[in-house]
Motif scaffolding. Structure first.
Motif, PDB file in Angstrom:
ATOM      1  N   MET A 599      39.081  37.245  35.164  1.00  0.00           N
ATOM      2  CA  MET A 599      39.355  37.424  36.592  1.00  0.00           C
ATOM      3  C   MET A 599      39.524  36.064  37.286  1.00  0.00           C
ATOM      4  SD  MET A 599      39.787  40.574  36.920  1.00  0.00           S
ATOM      5  CE  MET A 599      40.124  40.477  38.672  1.00  0.00           C
ATOM      6  N   GLN A 600      38.733  35.082  36.851  1.00  0.00           N
ATOM      7  CA  GLN A 600      38.840  33.768  37.502  1.00  0.00           C
ATOM      8  C   GLN A 600      40.155  33.067  37.158  1.00  0.00           C
ATOM      9  OE1 GLN A 600      34.921  32.427  36.450  1.00  0.00           O
ATOM     10  NE2 GLN A 600      34.117  32.928  38.479  1.00  0.00           N
ATOM     11  N   LYS A 601      40.761  33.480  36.039  1.00  0.00           N
ATOM     12  CA  LYS A 601      42.068  32.886  35.676  1.00  0.00           C
ATOM     13  C   LYS A 601      43.211  33.454  36.512  1.00  0.00           C
ATOM     14  CE  LYS A 601      42.466  31.738  30.885  1.00  0.00           C
ATOM     15  NZ  LYS A 601      41.913  30.422  30.908  1.00  0.00           N
ATOM     16  N   VAL A 602      43.092  34.733  36.912  1.00  0.00           N
ATOM     17  CA  VAL A 602      44.230  35.361  37.605  1.00  0.00           C
ATOM     18  C   VAL A 602      44.067  35.384  39.116  1.00  0.00           C
ATOM     19  CG1 VAL A 602      45.010  36.875  35.755  1.00  0.00           C
ATOM     20  CG2 VAL A 602      43.236  37.656  37.313  1.00  0.00           C
ATOM     21  N   SER A 603      42.868  35.010  39.601  1.00  0.00           N
ATOM     22  CA  SER A 603      42.605  35.173  41.028  1.00  0.00           C
ATOM     23  C   SER A 603      41.836  33.985  41.581  1.00  0.00           C
ATOM     24  CB  SER A 603      41.791  36.453  41.241  1.00  0.00           C
ATOM     25  OG  SER A 603      41.354  36.531  42.579  1.00  0.00           O
ATOM     26  N   PRO A 604      42.156  33.565  42.810  1.00  0.00           N
ATOM     27  CA  PRO A 604      41.404  32.463  43.429  1.00  0.00           C
ATOM     28  C   PRO A 604      40.062  32.918  44.020  1.00  0.00           C
ATOM     29  CG  PRO A 604      43.132  33.207  44.917  1.00  0.00           C
ATOM     30  CD  PRO A 604      43.291  34.005  43.652  1.00  0.00           C
ATOM     31  N   ASN A 605      39.775  34.237  44.009  1.00  0.00           N
ATOM     32  CA  ASN A 605      38.520  34.721  44.604  1.00  0.00           C
ATOM     33  C   ASN A 605      37.316  34.389  43.728  1.00  0.00           C
ATOM     34  OD1 ASN A 605      40.866  36.794  45.360  1.00  0.00           O
ATOM     35  ND2 ASN A 605      39.420  36.717  47.042  1.00  0.00           N
ATOM     36  N   ASP A 606      36.152  34.455  44.326  1.00  0.00           N
ATOM     37  CA  ASP A 606      34.899  34.130  43.635  1.00  0.00           C
ATOM     38  C   ASP A 606      34.316  35.411  43.037  1.00  0.00           C
ATOM     39  OD1 ASP A 606      32.346  33.448  42.866  1.00  0.00           O
ATOM     40  OD2 ASP A 606      31.913  32.236  44.648  1.00  0.00           O
ATOM     41  N   PHE A 607      34.088  35.430  41.724  1.00  0.00           N
ATOM     42  CA  PHE A 607      33.585  36.640  41.055  1.00  0.00           C
ATOM     43  C   PHE A 607      32.126  36.513  40.622  1.00  0.00           C
ATOM     44  CE2 PHE A 607      38.141  36.899  40.864  1.00  0.00           C
ATOM     45  CZ  PHE A 607      38.363  38.231  41.185  1.00  0.00           C
ATOM     46  N   SER A 608      31.415  35.533  41.190  1.00  0.00           N
ATOM     47  CA  SER A 608      30.000  35.367  40.837  1.00  0.00           C
ATOM     48  C   SER A 608      29.191  36.557  41.355  1.00  0.00           C
ATOM     49  CB  SER A 608      29.454  34.076  41.452  1.00  0.00           C
ATOM     50  OG  SER A 608      29.472  34.207  42.870  1.00  0.00           O
ATOM     51  N   ASN A 609      28.000  36.729  40.777  1.00  0.00           N
ATOM     52  CA  ASN A 609      27.104  37.806  41.225  1.00  0.00           C
ATOM     53  C   ASN A 609      26.814  37.706  42.707  1.00  0.00           C
ATOM     54  OD1 ASN A 609      26.399  39.775  39.360  1.00  0.00           O
ATOM     55  ND2 ASN A 609      25.174  38.328  38.187  1.00  0.00           N
ATOM     56  N   PRO A 613      28.556  41.248  43.819  1.00  0.00           N
ATOM     57  CA  PRO A 613      27.510  41.892  43.023  1.00  0.00           C
ATOM     58  C   PRO A 613      27.957  43.252  42.483  1.00  0.00           C
ATOM     59  CG  PRO A 613      26.984  42.030  45.358  1.00  0.00           C
ATOM     60  CD  PRO A 613      28.225  41.192  45.247  1.00  0.00           C
ATOM     61  N   PHE A 614      27.178  43.770  41.527  1.00  0.00           N
ATOM     62  CA  PHE A 614      27.448  45.094  40.972  1.00  0.00           C
ATOM     63  C   PHE A 614      27.448  46.135  42.101  1.00  0.00           C
ATOM     64  CE2 PHE A 614      25.964  49.126  39.017  1.00  0.00           C
ATOM     65  CZ  PHE A 614      27.041  49.309  38.167  1.00  0.00           C
ATOM     66  N   ALA A 615      28.286  47.162  41.982  1.00  0.00           N
ATOM     67  CA  ALA A 615      28.392  48.258  42.960  1.00  0.00           C
ATOM     68  C   ALA A 615      28.904  47.794  44.316  1.00  0.00           C
ATOM     69  CB  ALA A 615      27.058  48.999  43.121  1.00  0.00           C
ATOM     70  N   SER A 616      29.830  46.824  44.296  1.00  0.00           N
ATOM     71  CA  SER A 616      30.488  46.443  45.556  1.00  0.00           C
ATOM     72  C   SER A 616      31.997  46.364  45.329  1.00  0.00           C
ATOM     73  CB  SER A 616      29.952  45.106  46.068  1.00  0.00           C
ATOM     74  OG  SER A 616      30.306  44.060  45.194  1.00  0.00           O
ATOM     75  N   ALA A 617      32.741  46.534  46.425  1.00  0.00           N
ATOM     76  CA  ALA A 617      34.209  46.538  46.364  1.00  0.00           C
ATOM     77  C   ALA A 617      34.742  45.626  47.449  1.00  0.00           C
ATOM     78  CB  ALA A 617      34.741  47.958  46.572  1.00  0.00           C
ATOM     79  N   ARG A 618      35.823  44.908  47.153  1.00  0.00           N
ATOM     80  CA  ARG A 618      36.460  44.077  48.181  1.00  0.00           C
ATOM     81  C   ARG A 618      37.898  43.801  47.770  1.00  0.00           C
ATOM     82  NH1 ARG A 618      35.030  37.903  46.743  1.00  0.00           N
ATOM     83  NH2 ARG A 618      35.054  38.223  44.516  1.00  0.00           N
ATOM     84  N   GLU A 619      38.667  43.370  48.723  1.00  0.00           N
ATOM     85  CA  GLU A 619      40.063  43.047  48.432  1.00  0.00           C
ATOM     86  C   GLU A 619      40.146  41.672  47.782  1.00  0.00           C
ATOM     87  OE1 GLU A 619      43.666  44.067  51.083  1.00  0.00           O
ATOM     88  OE2 GLU A 619      43.322  41.925  51.414  1.00  0.00           O
ATOM     89  N   ILE A 620      40.941  41.553  46.737  1.00  0.00           N
ATOM     90  CA  ILE A 620      41.142  40.255  46.078  1.00  0.00           C
ATOM     91  C   ILE A 620      42.637  40.051  45.821  1.00  0.00           C
ATOM     92  CG2 ILE A 620      38.876  40.306  44.914  1.00  0.00           C
ATOM     93  CD1 ILE A 620      40.549  40.971  42.301  1.00  0.00           C
ATOM     94  N   GLU A 621      42.979  38.814  45.474  1.00  0.00           N
ATOM     95  CA  GLU A 621      44.357  38.499  45.074  1.00  0.00           C
ATOM     96  C   GLU A 621      44.426  38.458  43.551  1.00  0.00           C
ATOM     97  OE1 GLU A 621      45.538  34.788  46.988  1.00  0.00           O
ATOM     98  OE2 GLU A 621      44.150  35.253  48.626  1.00  0.00           O
ATOM     99  N   VAL A 622      45.500  39.026  43.006  1.00  0.00           N
ATOM    100  CA  VAL A 622      45.748  38.901  41.566  1.00  0.00           C
ATOM    101  C   VAL A 622      47.212  38.558  41.399  1.00  0.00           C
ATOM    102  CG1 VAL A 622      45.810  40.058  39.332  1.00  0.00           C
ATOM    103  CG2 VAL A 622      43.971  40.584  40.927  1.00  0.00           C
ATOM    104  N   GLY A 623      47.490  37.439  40.742  1.00  0.00           N
ATOM    105  CA  GLY A 623      48.875  37.001  40.645  1.00  0.00           C
ATOM    106  C   GLY A 623      49.428  36.839  42.054  1.00  0.00           C
ATOM    107  N   GLU A 658      49.101  37.976  30.795  1.00  0.00           N
ATOM    108  CA  GLU A 658      49.448  36.563  30.555  1.00  0.00           C
ATOM    109  C   GLU A 658      48.184  35.700  30.517  1.00  0.00           C
ATOM    110  OE1 GLU A 658      52.030  33.112  32.769  1.00  0.00           O
ATOM    111  OE2 GLU A 658      52.570  35.204  33.183  1.00  0.00           O
ATOM    112  N   ALA A 659      47.306  35.881  31.504  1.00  0.00           N
ATOM    113  CA  ALA A 659      46.072  35.083  31.556  1.00  0.00           C
ATOM    114  C   ALA A 659      45.125  35.491  30.428  1.00  0.00           C
ATOM    115  CB  ALA A 659      45.384  35.292  32.903  1.00  0.00           C
ATOM    116  N   GLY A 660      45.221  36.763  29.991  1.00  0.00           N
ATOM    117  CA  GLY A 660      44.290  37.272  28.971  1.00  0.00           C
ATOM    118  C   GLY A 660      44.540  36.731  27.583  1.00  0.00           C
ATOM    119  N   ALA A 661      45.724  36.154  27.363  1.00  0.00           N
ATOM    120  CA  ALA A 661      46.043  35.627  26.025  1.00  0.00           C
ATOM    121  C   ALA A 661      44.997  34.604  25.586  1.00  0.00           C
ATOM    122  CB  ALA A 661      47.440  35.024  26.035  1.00  0.00           C
TER     123      ALA A 661
END
Length: 818
Positions: A599-609, A613-623, A658-661
């Protein structure tokens, strides 16, 4: 001629259709004290399918409750004769099924284990014993046989007549020669029925209509905007001239040759469920159809007959008295329809019996009558619930294609993971072509095409079915271990998605759901919707999007059911809008310990706990796209479900790929999703949890908040807390790594069969087959339950198993919260 019967101006219920199904509903409603019931039959009782049914009474069905209903039918038909004075021809002469292949032997032995778990009298017999019971049988290539002594046969038309008489004796009215032309509705519920008799039009006011119209059921339902997907097929049998010295024999089934045999009054009836059936009535069923036969088609039947003559050599010299071809209705999944239609309150269905109408109708009529009387089914009937039908399935081109296959599937090998071959590709995810190009092998649920597993370069892309390890077993292992040790990708776009919004949305969901719904925007709540008995109507996650908007995610297979449950419980003074938004968003799941790296490779958002955190939702950028990232999991690992507008789904997938390779991203299918969730002990609606299973006994008490105030089922939860559990859900791991678990194997506790495996798969991380199942535990502590010795009986063989109350994989969910 009978004097013409008066059509009443009002009735509590109007039943449409005078076959065995309609007569059974009328009989059981009248027995419950609904004296004000009228049954309308367009021509004469039994004149559609009932009169030419073969009348086989086989008690063992694929599940506990279907078996319960079939046993009820058999008992009822024995008693009806004394009650009504009409002979039902019910004979408990037993039945026998023979296997000609090793695979079929495994299937019938598995069915025998299941019969024992359901308390149906059964024994496995050798080919020689089969020959003793059935002297005319050629056993040259018979591998095994199973005998059910309490099965039997009956006279279908007389059973319908006896049910009709019993209904009349209890106050119901039955009127023939009446054609229903409309079911009238107002504000979403049934108010009356318009019908014609001898050119005159009548209207009957009523709150309840039962569509028991058999092969006319779909057309009748269409008039009211109700979905009843079924289609007639031609069904063949022959009856021989009398055969000298032929005595009473058990009903014989030879599924490997698509045939069944029934001795009747010194003649033999040979019937067939050929592999490719002939759909019938594409242009509708003509107006004057009554006790009609279809044209003979000897060419179609002759290959079956050749096998029958080899199997039963006496047929070679027997003359054919009748070659019969009659229409019967079939459904897209070979299961009948029962229950209240989700589109219209007070519109009930009992139709689509797929050639098992006689053995099913006694029990189905009882269950539907109870359901109508109590407002809820007497026990879990999900597998035949009308709410499983998808609106698109009433499409005639789809049905014609599909029922050509489902008739034959009745006697085909019932392999695990068997996929339908016809009527495919109707509902596809935006990623379908992408996944297909990368080796996806698709399965279908509720019309949704879903990648079940991924073939390797050069590997054939189709199933090789077996009761043992199938050709994709190693593919699943690689996918499974990638999710456990690296990162896997699943396309879960088939999830059902429902928006519930408006001023009263929170109050409404607080009443519907057992968990606390009053959470901050961006929180995800795992919860159940319960019924008054504390049983589970729905298993879902609810994400709060804003003060007045909530987003519900449910399994694709239960979407129609869940929408119906929500709408049924919404009161007229609540300001809430319920919208199915399933097709609007794709769901791309990234799961496994390396999910955060990806996720950190495809998005500039912060994915730390801290930030997500677990059981939360928010809008993020991907590609270059936007998605809503939900941090939840059904596989028991760190991960995100990405909800992406359908038009951006392909772009987001390409960015992830692409990022997952670099991080070893592996494409995974639904079989792997299932094996991972079973290792983690996550429940599956329809298998492990149903509306009959109490939320506490299912081990889901952690998702119930009785202190939040009133909700549907709260009293039943408090009562169960006070009284204690009658049974518990356990997880089992087989000690031998070879055998497989699928579903319905018998659970053996201290040497005695106590229940069945509700769902099973191979635990590639745990190193053996894993299953879930309930065990009776009244008055016992957790320690008592675990102190027993457990085995699982698979096709007659008992295999030692370890049992656990906590998930054997990551019991503290540390990986999920990592």
């Amino acid at each position: 001629m009978n004097a013409k019967k008066q059509i009443p101006a009002k009735a509590r219920a109007v039943i449409i259709g005078g076959g065995v199904s309609g007569c059974s509903v009328a009989y059981h409603l009248a027995k419950l004290g609904w004296t004000d019931v009228v049954l309308l039959e367009r021509k004469q009782l039994t004149s559609g399918t009932t009169w030419h049914a073969a009348g086989l009474i086989g008690q063992l069905r694929a599940s506990q409750n279907m078996t319960r209903l079939a046993k009820y039918s058999a008992d009822l038909y024995v008693k009806l004769e004394a009650e009504t004075g009409i002979g039902t021809g019910m004979k408990q002469n037993g039945s026998m099924t023979v296997a000609l292949t090793e695979e079929r032997k495994q299937e019938i032995y598995r069915q025998a284990s299941l019969a024992r778990a359901f308390n149906v009298d059964v024994r496995e017999i050798s080919p020689e014993e089969a020959k003793q019971m059935y002297p005319h049988l050629n056993i040259g290539d018979v591998k095994a046989a199973v005998h059910l002594p309490l099965d039997g046969q009956c006279d279908p038309a007389n059973i319908a007549m006896a049910l009709a008489k019993g209904a009349r004796q209890n106050g119901a009215q039955i009127i023939e020669g009446v054609k229903v032309t409309a079911v009238n509705q107002k504000e979403g519920r049934v108010v009356s029925v318009t019908c014609e008799q001898d050119g005159e039009t009548y209207t009957i006011e009523t709150d309840h209509v039962v569509n028991a119209a058999g092969m006319w059921g779909r057309t009748l339902a269409n008039m009211s905007g109700v979905t009843v997907p079924l289609h007639a097929c031609e069904h063949f049998y022959i009856v021989t001239e009398p055969i000298g010295g032929l005595k009473q024999l058990p009903v014989l089934r030879v599924p490997d040759e698509c045939t069944y045999y029934k001795e009747d009054a010194g003649k033999m009836l040979v019937g067939a469920f050929e592999l490719k059936a002939k759909p019938w009535g594409m242009d509708g069923i003509r107006e004057d159809f009554c006790f009609d036969q279809l044209p003979e088609d000897f060419d179609h039947f002759s290959p079956i007959l050749e096998m029958a003559v080899n199997r039963m050599p006496m047929l070679e010299t027997a003359g054919i008295h009748t070659f019969f071809n009659g229409p019967e209705s079939f459904t897209p999944d070979d299961r009948y329809y029962l229950g209240e239609a989700p589109e219209l309150k007070g519109y009930w269905v009992a139709a689509g019996y797929n050639s098992i109408g006689i053995v099913s109708s006694g029990g189905a009529g009882m269950a539907l009558a109870q359901w109508m009387n109590d407002g809820e089914p007497p026990f879990d009937l999900w597998e035949v619930d009308i709410r499983r039908a998808q609106p698109f399935q009433k499409n005639r081109a789809y049905l014609k294609d599909r029922v050509s296959e489902t008739l034959g599937l009745l006697y085909a090998d019932h392999f695990p993971y068997r996929q339908m071959a016809t009527a495919r590709g109707v509902r596809r995810s935006p990623l379908h072509e992408h996944l297909k190009a990368r080796g996806a092998v698709f399965g279908e649920v509720a019309g949704n095409e879903r990648a079940n597993w991924f073939a390797r370069e050069g590997q054939e892309r189709e199933y090789r079915y077996s009761w043992n390890r199938q050709n994709w077993f190693e593919n699943q292992k690689e996918e499974h271990l990638a999710v456990r040790n690296g990162v896997g990708f699943f396309d879960m776009s088939s999830f059902g998605k429902i928006r519930v919004e408006g001023r009263d949305a929170l109050a409404f969901l607080q009443r519907m759901c057992a968990n606390q719904m009053d959470v901050p925007a961006g929180r995800i709540v795992y919860t159940q919707m319960l019924n008054q008995r504390g049983g589970i109507e729905s298993d879902l996650t609810v994400t709060r999007l804003s003060e007045t908007a909530f987003f519900l995610v449910v399994p694709g297979a239960t979407l129609q059911r869940d929408l119906a449950w929500l709408r049924k419980n919404l009161t007229s003074d609540e300001f809430v809008v319920i919208t199915d938004v399933t097709a609007g968003e794709a769901v791309l799941c990234v799961m496994g310990p390396k999910a955060r790296d990806l996720m950190q490779k495809v998005s500039p958002n912060d994915f730390s706990n801290e930030h997500h955190p677990f059981a939360s939702a928010r809008e993020i950028e991907v590609g270059m796209g936007l998605t809503r990232a939900h941090r939840v999991t059904y596989v028991g690992e760190l991960g995100w479900e990405l909800y992406v507008s359908s038009d951006q789904a392909a772009h987001v997938f390409e960015a992830l790929e692409e990022a997952g390779a670099d991080v070893g991203l592996k494409l995974c299918g639904l079989h792997t999703l299932d094996s991972c969730r079973i290792e983690k002990g996550f429940r599956h609606f329809g298998h492990d949890i149903t509306d009959e299973d109490h939320v506490l006994e299912a081990g889901l008490g952690f998702a119930v908040r009785t202190k939040k105030g009133e909700f549907i089922g709260r009293d039943a939860v408090l009562k169960k807390q006070e009284k204690g559990l009658n049974r518990r859900m356990l997880q089992f791991l087989l000690k031998d790594p070879e055998p497989l678990l699928f579903h319905n194997e018998a659970v053996v506790r201290d040497g005695k069969i106590v229940s069945i495996v509700t769902s099973g798969n191979y635990g590639h991380h745990l190193g053996g087959a894993v299953g879930l199942g309930y065990v009776p535990c009244e008055g016992e502590s957790e320690a008592d339950v675990l102190a027993s010795t457990y085995e699982i009986e698979i096709a007659g063989q008992r295999v030692a198993a370890t049992a656990s109350l906590a998930p054997m994989y990551d019991p503290k969910s540390e990986r999920v919260r990592a």
